[in-house]
Write a protein that holds these residues in place. Structure first.
Motif, PDB file in Angstrom:
ATOM      1  N   LEU A  25     -14.553   4.354   0.283  1.00  0.00           N
ATOM      2  CA  LEU A  25     -13.555   5.036   0.772  1.00  0.00           C
ATOM      3  C   LEU A  25     -13.803   7.323   0.846  1.00  0.00           C
ATOM      4  O   LEU A  25     -13.766   7.783   1.434  1.00  0.00           O
ATOM      5  CB  LEU A  25     -12.294   5.703  -0.329  1.00  0.00           C
ATOM      6  CG  LEU A  25     -11.443   4.656  -0.879  1.00  0.00           C
ATOM      7  CD1 LEU A  25     -10.611   5.553  -2.299  1.00  0.00           C
ATOM      8  CD2 LEU A  25     -10.703   4.152  -0.157  1.00  0.00           C
TER       9      LEU A  25
ATOM     10  N   LEU B 273      -3.946   3.802  -6.745  1.00  0.00           N
ATOM     11  CA  LEU B 273      -5.114   4.198  -6.580  1.00  0.00           C
ATOM     12  C   LEU B 273      -6.374   3.081  -6.987  1.00  0.00           C
ATOM     13  O   LEU B 273      -7.420   2.613  -6.159  1.00  0.00           O
ATOM     14  CB  LEU B 273      -5.616   5.856  -6.648  1.00  0.00           C
ATOM     15  CG  LEU B 273      -6.827   6.607  -5.495  1.00  0.00           C
ATOM     16  CD1 LEU B 273      -6.930   6.052  -4.197  1.00  0.00           C
ATOM     17  CD2 LEU B 273      -7.513   7.593  -4.710  1.00  0.00           C
TER      18      LEU B 273
ATOM     19  N   GLY C 111      -1.110  -4.304  -6.914  1.00  0.00           N
ATOM     20  CA  GLY C 111      -1.762  -4.230  -6.320  1.00  0.00           C
ATOM     21  C   GLY C 111      -3.415  -5.612  -6.659  1.00  0.00           C
ATOM     22  O   GLY C 111      -4.003  -6.126  -5.581  1.00  0.00           O
TER      23      GLY C 111
ATOM     24  N   LYS D 199      -6.355  -2.344   5.336  1.00  0.00           N
ATOM     25  CA  LYS D 199      -6.613  -2.043   3.611  1.00  0.00           C
ATOM     26  C   LYS D 199      -7.336  -1.030   4.027  1.00  0.00           C
ATOM     27  O   LYS D 199      -6.203  -0.103   2.081  1.00  0.00           O
ATOM     28  CB  LYS D 199      -7.303  -3.384   3.438  1.00  0.00           C
ATOM     29  CG  LYS D 199      -6.632  -4.820   3.958  1.00  0.00           C
ATOM     30  CD  LYS D 199      -7.033  -5.641   3.006  1.00  0.00           C
ATOM     31  CE  LYS D 199      -5.845  -7.240   2.970  1.00  0.00           C
ATOM     32  NZ  LYS D 199      -6.982  -8.324   2.587  1.00  0.00           N
ATOM     33  N   LEU D 200      -7.863  -0.154   4.181  1.00  0.00           N
ATOM     34  CA  LEU D 200      -8.942   0.735   3.943  1.00  0.00           C
ATOM     35  C   LEU D 200      -7.595   1.953   4.344  1.00  0.00           C
ATOM     36  O   LEU D 200      -7.323   2.680   3.413  1.00  0.00           O
ATOM     37  CB  LEU D 200      -9.803   0.802   4.665  1.00  0.00           C
ATOM     38  CG  LEU D 200     -10.894   2.134   4.853  1.00  0.00           C
ATOM     39  CD1 LEU D 200     -11.478   2.111   3.110  1.00  0.00           C
ATOM     40  CD2 LEU D 200     -11.783   2.626   5.696  1.00  0.00           C
TER      41      LEU D 200
ATOM     42  N   GLY E 229       0.559  -0.946   0.052  1.00  0.00           N
ATOM     43  CA  GLY E 229       0.239  -0.240   0.193  1.00  0.00           C
ATOM     44  C   GLY E 229       0.705   1.296  -0.163  1.00  0.00           C
ATOM     45  O   GLY E 229       0.414   2.717   0.953  1.00  0.00           O
TER      46      GLY E 229
ATOM     47  N   LEU F 216      -3.320   7.226  -0.565  1.00  0.00           N
ATOM     48  CA  LEU F 216      -3.284   7.602  -1.424  1.00  0.00           C
ATOM     49  C   LEU F 216      -4.026   8.930  -1.620  1.00  0.00           C
ATOM     50  O   LEU F 216      -3.556   9.790  -2.943  1.00  0.00           O
ATOM     51  CB  LEU F 216      -3.216   6.118  -2.257  1.00  0.00           C
ATOM     52  CG  LEU F 216      -2.405   4.992  -2.039  1.00  0.00           C
ATOM     53  CD1 LEU F 216      -2.975   4.004  -3.859  1.00  0.00           C
ATOM     54  CD2 LEU F 216      -1.080   5.876  -2.653  1.00  0.00           C
TER      55      LEU F 216
ATOM     56  N   PHE G  22     -14.132   2.524  -4.632  1.00  0.00           N
ATOM     57  CA  PHE G  22     -14.380   3.948  -4.571  1.00  0.00           C
ATOM     58  C   PHE G  22     -15.558   4.497  -2.883  1.00  0.00           C
ATOM     59  O   PHE G  22     -15.590   5.390  -2.036  1.00  0.00           O
ATOM     60  CB  PHE G  22     -14.555   5.284  -5.175  1.00  0.00           C
ATOM     61  CG  PHE G  22     -12.972   4.704  -6.445  1.00  0.00           C
ATOM     62  CD1 PHE G  22     -11.649   5.224  -5.939  1.00  0.00           C
ATOM     63  CD2 PHE G  22     -12.931   4.416  -7.637  1.00  0.00           C
ATOM     64  CE1 PHE G  22     -10.522   5.432  -6.565  1.00  0.00           C
ATOM     65  CE2 PHE G  22     -11.516   4.105  -7.980  1.00  0.00           C
ATOM     66  CZ  PHE G  22     -10.724   4.428  -7.889  1.00  0.00           C
TER      67      PHE G  22
ATOM     68  N   SER H 187      -5.417   2.657   1.355  1.00  0.00           N
ATOM     69  CA  SER H 187      -6.067   3.055  -0.016  1.00  0.00           C
ATOM     70  C   SER H 187      -6.526   4.718   0.633  1.00  0.00           C
ATOM     71  O   SER H 187      -6.058   5.850  -0.358  1.00  0.00           O
ATOM     72  CB  SER H 187      -7.720   2.543  -0.462  1.00  0.00           C
ATOM     73  OG  SER H 187      -6.620   1.481  -1.151  1.00  0.00           O
TER      74      SER H 187
ATOM     75  N   ILE I 166     -10.701  -2.154  -2.301  1.00  0.00           N
ATOM     76  CA  ILE I 166     -11.523  -0.909  -1.396  1.00  0.00           C
ATOM     77  C   ILE I 166     -11.931   0.086  -2.867  1.00  0.00           C
ATOM     78  O   ILE I 166     -11.476   0.868  -2.784  1.00  0.00           O
ATOM     79  CB  ILE I 166     -10.231  -0.124  -1.289  1.00  0.00           C
ATOM     80  CG1 ILE I 166      -9.353  -1.448  -0.269  1.00  0.00           C
ATOM     81  CG2 ILE I 166     -11.271   0.824   0.154  1.00  0.00           C
ATOM     82  CD1 ILE I 166     -10.165  -1.909   0.855  1.00  0.00           C
TER      83      ILE I 166
ATOM     84  N   ARG J 200      -6.636  -0.217  -6.713  1.00  0.00           N
ATOM     85  CA  ARG J 200      -6.137  -1.144  -5.426  1.00  0.00           C
ATOM     86  C   ARG J 200      -8.245  -0.636  -5.212  1.00  0.00           C
ATOM     87  O   ARG J 200      -8.453  -1.255  -4.861  1.00  0.00           O
ATOM     88  CB  ARG J 200      -5.908  -0.217  -3.991  1.00  0.00           C
ATOM     89  CG  ARG J 200      -4.427  -0.446  -3.602  1.00  0.00           C
ATOM     90  CD  ARG J 200      -4.131   0.564  -2.656  1.00  0.00           C
ATOM     91  NE  ARG J 200      -4.478   0.715  -1.424  1.00  0.00           N
ATOM     92  CZ  ARG J 200      -4.233  -0.664  -0.727  1.00  0.00           C
ATOM     93  NH1 ARG J 200      -2.969  -1.371  -0.689  1.00  0.00           N
ATOM     94  NH2 ARG J 200      -4.619  -0.357   0.367  1.00  0.00           N
ATOM     95  N   ALA J 201      -8.762  -0.212  -6.249  1.00  0.00           N
ATOM     96  CA  ALA J 201     -10.075   0.288  -6.168  1.00  0.00           C
ATOM     97  C   ALA J 201     -11.306  -1.099  -5.969  1.00  0.00           C
ATOM     98  O   ALA J 201     -12.312  -1.560  -5.273  1.00  0.00           O
ATOM     99  CB  ALA J 201     -10.431   0.660  -7.765  1.00  0.00           C
TER     100      ALA J 201
END
Length: 265
Positions: free
Chosen positions: A73, A61, A234, A182-183, A23, A189, A70, A186, A68, A64-65
């Protein structure tokens, strides 16, 4: 020239993949490579590293979507905004000082900061971070101030090293706000991208900014390698033990920082 392009592509790919796995943007590992392998001056390496980081972090970013989304986020946008309020100021202030600082002092500060980041990584791998436990500070004015202070310090480090600052952002988000790791990767970023844009804009006033024109080939090949590596990292997110990677990378960063910047040209 062909050999140099190949070196930059391979280095970018390896650094991008490792950064994607844990990450991080990987810029803290690119900086010693740019100075030690490609023989750039320290400030030139910081500026080139910052430009590469902008591209790589944006790509990371996106990659990694899948892990995780969007919308997840945006549910924690308050965390990102709290840290950003401090990091943007820190990045602008530090970049301005880096341009006027004697090179010997800049080398010493960068060596200390990279060594400090390596120790943070090693401590994280040994102690571990809790996932989604109770935050250190409950929501309110005190946590808002703590987030601003932490963001400012992270912005300073990001500007001076040309890095995304994930090594500091991730534990801050996990510990201060009680978010899952993990969250947090992201979210870090999301904070890193605008912070680096501010630092990058500040560096445009430096004569060393011309390095982007002089080293276009190095920039392109290392960025392409970094993006491909970040994509692989990723996709493999969660498949490799993070503690093992953090320990290994922490040792590598410590050794390379001391070796590269102790007697930087």
């Amino acid at each position: 020239m062909r050999n140099r392009n190949g070196q930059s592509f391979v280095a970018g790919s390896l650094i991008g993949a490792l950064g994607g796995l844990i990450g991080l943007g990987g810029a803290e590992f690119r900086l010693p490579v740019l100075v030690g392998v490609f023989k750039l001056s320290t400030l030139e390496a910081v500026i080139l590293n910052k430009a590469m980081s902008l591209v790589v972090v944006a790509a990371a970013l996106v990659f990694r979507a899948k892990a995780i989304p969007f919308d997840q986020l945006t549910d924690h946008l308050d965390v990102a905004l709290n840290l950003l309020a401090g990091s943007l100021v820190g990045a602008w202030w530090a970049a301005g000082h880096a341009m006027t600082m004697p090179r010997a002092w800049l080398n010493r500060i960068i060596m200390v900061l990279l060594a400090g980041l390596s120790l943070v990584m090693l401590s994280e791998s040994l102690i571990g971070l809790h996932d989604g436990a109770a935050p250190l500070v409950e929501a309110g004015p005190l946590r808002l101030v703590a987030g601003l202070a932490a963001g400012f310090g992270i912005g300073v480090v990001a500007a001076l090293l040309g890095v995304a600052g994930g090594e500091l952002l991730i534990p801050t988000i996990v510990l201060l706000y009680g978010q899952d790791i993990k969250l947090a990767g992201s979210l870090s970023l999301m904070v890193s991208l605008p912070t680096m844009i501010v630092g990058f804009a500040r560096y445009t006033r430096s004569d060393a900014f011309d390095i982007l024109r002089q080293e276009q080939s190095l920039f392109r090949w290392m960025v392409v390698g970094s993006i491909l590596g970040a994509a692989v990292g990723g996709m493999l997110l969660g498949m490799v033990p993070t503690n093992v990677l953090m320990t290994l990378l922490g040792v590598i960063l410590l050794v390379s920082a001391i070796k590269t910047f102790r007697h930087a040209h």
